[in-house]
Scaffold this active site. Structure first.
Site, mmCIF file in Angstrom:
data_model
loop_
_atom_site.group_PDB
_atom_site.id
_atom_site.type_symbol
_atom_site.label_atom_id
_atom_site.label_comp_id
_atom_site.label_asym_id
_atom_site.label_seq_id
_atom_site.Cartn_x
_atom_site.Cartn_y
_atom_site.Cartn_z
ATOM 1 N N TYR A 1 17.148 29.511 5.229
ATOM 2 C CA TYR A 1 16.065 30.352 5.748
ATOM 3 C C TYR A 1 16.232 30.590 7.250
ATOM 4 O O TYR A 1 16.547 29.670 8.002
ATOM 5 C CB TYR A 1 14.715 29.664 5.523
ATOM 6 N N LYS B 1 0.831 -1.205 0.000
ATOM 7 C CA LYS B 1 0.000 0.000 0.000
ATOM 8 C C LYS B 1 0.870 1.262 0.000
ATOM 9 O O LYS B 1 2.024 1.230 0.424
ATOM 10 C CB LYS B 1 -0.951 -0.013 1.189
HETATM 11 C C1 LIG Z 1 -0.859 -1.775 6.657
HETATM 12 C C2 LIG Z 1 -1.525 -3.026 6.953
HETATM 13 C C3 LIG Z 1 -0.789 -4.194 7.179
HETATM 14 C C4 LIG Z 1 0.726 -4.214 7.277
HETATM 15 O O1 LIG Z 1 1.132 -3.683 8.516
HETATM 16 P P1 LIG Z 1 2.685 -3.688 8.914
HETATM 17 O O2 LIG Z 1 2.675 -3.206 10.321
HETATM 18 O O3 LIG Z 1 3.358 -2.709 8.016
HETATM 19 O O4 LIG Z 1 3.178 -5.070 8.729
HETATM 20 C C5 LIG Z 1 -1.473 -5.379 7.340
HETATM 21 N N1 LIG Z 1 -2.827 -5.408 7.301
HETATM 22 C C6 LIG Z 1 -3.568 -4.306 7.106
HETATM 23 C C7 LIG Z 1 -5.040 -4.429 7.091
HETATM 24 C C8 LIG Z 1 -2.951 -3.075 6.942
HETATM 25 O O5 LIG Z 1 -3.693 -1.982 6.760
#
Ligand SMILES: *Cc1c(COP(=O)(O)O)cnc(C)c1O
Length: 346
Positions: free
Chosen positions: A250, A33
């Site tokens: 800055y 994701k």
């Molecule tokens: C993001 C997510 C994961 C992965 O989580 P990690 O802590 O990065 O391993 C797994 N399941 C769902 C539903 C998620 O949203």
């Protein structure tokens, strides 16, 4: 131009280790994701496949389509418009509430997400019967049930309580699956849960952060042999000599305490690196501090190297900004070039 490198050997090392904990590569869903946690979804997908991974998770259908040729199954976590879901062999949508079950088109592939006390979304345990009835009535194609842990990386009882609720959900849905003649898979473990637990029957795991080489688990849970896979590099724009008392950037927050050679490099907060206020020191890989505030497109560092490694591990960067590794990684601009290194290993 600033760029990112992805270390294939480190990525393979992490996935091999996680697969061994999960009970095999076929037991892993790799989580891609948000542009593969900033690593670049299109660069990471073929690498995962080369390592032997067949299943992925994406945030939305747009991401899923980008990597559809690579994976047999892609679980899509979010779909605000279930009525528009695509019916496709490889795509599986998350059904997070009863309302979505009313809207998915006939034959949509779905996994049911159960809320085992995270309190954000998911079918509630008391709605399971209703959900299975709806799935049957609407002719949706249910192939899995899952939950997400909110407390897998914190010390305390939360994780155990949630595991207990999940165990009951599994029992109940196994009975319902029999009634409706469904073949279901189960998955609950994210990175933290997989790292801290051993066997969970025949469960699948969804690994994100650990596959990229990080964990936010407290050190009291042990240490884990994970290797960061992403490095950020910047190229020199120019070099100058600062005289004692002259300022940089800055607000003039950095003032040279002696004559020094300083170069500016082509990375800034516009590229997704957090904006440094100049009040606290943060050093790059070679130990030199970033001087003063970080601009939108550049930063200054002592010395005159042509190329600098800004980080090859974001742990100290995350600490500096009082956040977690996830956030530093995910912010890396999609416009930065990603270069896959096949040989080097750290
Ligand atoms: C993001 C997510 C994961 C992965 O989580 P990690 O802590 O990065 O391993 C797994 N399941 C769902 C539903 C998620 O949203």
């Amino acid at each position: 131009m600033a760029y990112l490198t992805i270390n294939f050997k480190s990525y393979k090392h992490n996935l091999d280790y996680l697969a061994q904990k999960a009970g095999g590569k076929d037991r892993l869903f790799v989580v891609f994701k948000d542009n593969a946690y900033g690593h670049g979804i299109e660069e990471m997908a073929p690498l995962a496949v080369a390592i032997g991974i067949q299943q992925a998770v994406t945030k939305d259908v747009k991401e899923a389509i980008k990597i559809k040729p690579f994976f047999q199954k892609i679980l899509i976590l979010m779909e605000p418009h279930p009525q528009n879901a695509l019916v496709d062999d490889r795509l599986i949508y998350t059904a997070s509430d009863l309302n979505a079950l009313e809207k998915f088109p006939q034959n949509t592939n779905i996994h049911l997400k159960i809320d085992t006390s995270m309190g954000r979304n998911g079918i509630l345990p008391h709605e399971l019967k209703l959900a299975f009835d709806l799935i049957s009535k609407r002719e949706l194609n249910l192939s899995g049930v899952f939950t997400h842990y909110y407390g897998a990386d914190i010390i305390g009882s939360d994780f155990y309580v949630q595991q207990h609720i999940w165990k009951n959900v599994k029992q109940e849905t196994k009975i319902l699956a029999k009634k409706y003649n469904l073949n279901l898979i189960y998955h609950s473990r994210n990175s933290a849960a997989l790292l801290r637990t051993d066997s969970m029957d025949d469960e699948y795991s969804r690994v994100g952060i650990a596959s990229y080489g990080y964990t936010e688990l407290d050190s009291s849970f042990g240490t884990f042999p994970l290797k960061p896979t992403l490095s950020l590099w910047a190229e020199k724009l120019n070099t100058r000599t600062l005289k004692k008392g002259e300022k940089v950037g800055y607000g003039g927050r950095f003032i040279a305490s002696k004559d020094m050679i300083v170069s500016s490099y082509d990375i800034g907060y516009g590229d997704g690196f957090f904006r440094l206020s100049g009040e606290k020191n943060l050093s790059i890989k070679n130990g030199k501090n970033i001087l003063g505030t970080l601009s939108m497109d550049c930063m200054s560092v002592q010395g005159d190297d042509d190329i600098i490694c800004v980080f090859d591990n974001v742990t100290s960067v995350a600490k500096h900004f009082d956040t977690i590794s996830y956030e530093i990684l995910v912010k890396m601009s999609p416009f930065l070039k990603r270069v896959v290194l096949h040989q080097t290993s750290n």
